[in-house]
Write a protein that holds these residues in place. Structure first.
Motif, short mmCIF file in Angstrom:
data_model
loop_
_atom_site.label_atom_id
_atom_site.label_comp_id
_atom_site.label_asym_id
_atom_site.label_seq_id
_atom_site.Cartn_x
_atom_site.Cartn_y
_atom_site.Cartn_z
N GLY A 78 -42.72 -25.24 61.56
CA GLY A 78 -42.15 -25.94 62.66
C GLY A 78 -40.83 -26.17 62.76
O GLY A 78 -40.48 -27.05 63.61
N THR A 79 -40.10 -25.55 62.07
CA THR A 79 -38.69 -25.94 61.88
C THR A 79 -37.89 -25.37 62.98
O THR A 79 -36.48 -26.19 62.98
N SER A 80 -38.27 -24.73 64.16
CA SER A 80 -37.78 -24.59 65.30
C SER A 80 -38.24 -25.36 66.33
O SER A 80 -37.76 -25.00 67.52
N GLY A 81 -39.14 -26.26 66.03
CA GLY A 81 -39.73 -27.04 67.05
C GLY A 81 -41.03 -26.48 67.65
O GLY A 81 -41.55 -26.79 68.72
N GLN A 82 -41.51 -25.07 67.49
CA GLN A 82 -42.55 -24.32 67.75
C GLN A 82 -43.72 -24.95 67.56
O GLN A 82 -44.77 -24.55 68.58
N LEU A 83 -44.05 -26.09 66.78
CA LEU A 83 -45.43 -26.69 66.79
C LEU A 83 -45.44 -27.62 67.97
O LEU A 83 -46.49 -28.13 68.32
N GLY A 84 -44.47 -28.19 68.70
CA GLY A 84 -44.55 -29.04 69.72
C GLY A 84 -44.71 -30.51 69.55
O GLY A 84 -45.34 -31.30 70.32
#
Length: 398
Positions: A78-84
């Motif tokens: 989730g290090t790019s915020g992809q998990l929301g």
């Protein structure tokens, strides 16, 4: 009395994962690769009414689960915020995407480091890495919570497909089907111009689908595909097997009626209405299933690129129901629920207990076989990992 004597079926939902797991994407609670299938206990205590999983989307190292009730959970990198989740951290366990809890979601997609979500009202939300414009918000910022893509206005989105650095969206409406692209377009994967396009941060219409009814779209690596309702495959973006890039969608000339397409980084699998599997491209790490280079589906496209749609060997006698492709591995589900994999195996993503590549489909063992037991399986591939959801039916007498 007769009704009571009828055999009834008890259903049990199973989830299995294997392959690359160092980012938590396998859902096992461990940060390590798994070379054999691991059965998961993916209970959602925070969402007791979520229901069973209806769709999984596997990306570079994260997973999105869509439940039968339209709820969304994510885990993995989730290090790019992809998990929301509103933060940029990995998650070893599934967590609900709370920003979307007031919506009923109907479709999800996971790219390399970004995610897309579609609601039943046709709204599109994206989050994660936006440095190539692949979130569609008109900028190149990353977002750790899903944000609505406002440029579609009242148009009805039905699907999103997230690739390495680009996204595709399928819209349906009274004016017909439309495909939009945004993000990186340097290999032609957006299909929005006959000229080279570097980056686009707002959705633009993909060319060539004005009179085509589209069933599904797909994106992976720098490739894009679409399947039409009349069984034709359209491809654009980076060329397969060293062929030139294509900047506008081109229909692959073929006599086959195609019902599914699955994209990898260097290959695309297609499934025919008769349950046969063919492959375009992919001769690295064994994803090309046999030594034969030319076949009956060899054709020339408009720009004289030679393409080969080759039948996958080793599946004779099997009717295939579903296909999936990772970065450089492939998977199928046969009519009897059997799962087979082949291709790149460095992380154990083939589920065979080793890290060897395989040039022909191999059967994956998912638990013990029981008499009178029937399983309906679906397989999903991330870049170097694999998931299977399975509904096991065991007849019982009343």
């Amino acid at each position: 009395m007769e009704e009571n004597e009828r055999a009834k079926e008890e259903e049990e939902e199973e989830v299995w994962s294997w392959g690359a797991g160092t980012e938590g994407q396998l859902g096992t609670g461990k940060l390590e690769d798994e070379h054999l299938p691991q059965q998961l206990l993916l209970a959602f205590p925070s969402l007791p009414s979520a229901g069973p999983i209806s769709l999984l989307a596997c990306g570079g190292a994260h997973v999105i689960a869509l439940t039968a009730s339209g709820r969304v959970l994510t885990w993995g990198r989730g290090t790019s915020g992809q998990l929301g989740h509103g933060e940029m951290f990995n998650s070893l366990q599934p967590k609900p995407v709370n920003v979307l809890e007031s919506f009923v979601m109907t479709h999800v997609s996971a790219g390399w480091s970004h995610s897309g979500f579609v609601s039943d009202t046709g709204c599109l939300f994206t989050c994660g890495d936006g440095s190539f414009g692949q979130l569609g918000h008109g900028d190149y910022q990353s977002h750790c919570s899903p944000m609505k893509v406002s440029s579609f206005g009242s148009k009805h989105v039905v699907q999103i497909a997230c690739g390495m650095r680009h996204s595709l969206v399928l819209l349906k409406g009274n004016s017909g089907d439309q495909v939009y692209g945004f993000g990186s377009g340097k290999r032609g994967q957006l299909g929005i111009s006959k000229d080279k396009i570097k980056l686009i941060s707002l959705p633009q219409v993909t060319l060539g689908f004005e009179d085509v009814e589209i069933n599904t779209i797909g994106a992976n690596g720098d490739h894009s595909v679409a399947l039409s309702s009349d069984g034709h495959l359209y491809t654009w973006g980076r060329g397969f097997s060293g062929t030139s890039d294509t900047y506008c969608p081109q229909c692959l000339p073929s006599s086959l009626w195609l019902t599914q397409a699955a994209l990898g980084w260097n290959h695309v699998l297609v499934l025919t209405g008769d349950g046969e599997v063919f492959m375009l491209g992919g001769n690295h790490h064994g994803v090309l299933s046999g030594p034969q280079k030319l076949g009956p589906e060899k054709r020339l496209l408009e720009d004289s690129r030679e393409v080969v749609l080759e039948k996958v060997h080793g599946l004779d006698g099997l009717k295939v129901m579903q296909i999936a492709a990772g970065a450089e591995h492939s998977a199928i589900v046969a009519e009897d629920g059997v799962v087979k994999t082949w291709g790149w195996g460095e992380h154990g993503q083939l589920g065979l207990g080793n890290t060897c590549d395989q040039t022909s489909p191999q059967t994956v063992s998912l638990g013990h076989k029981l008499p009178n037991k029937h399983a309906t399986s679906k397989v999903y591939c991330g870049s170097g990992f694999t998931f299977v959801t399975r509904t096991v039916c065991l007849p019982s007498q009343m």
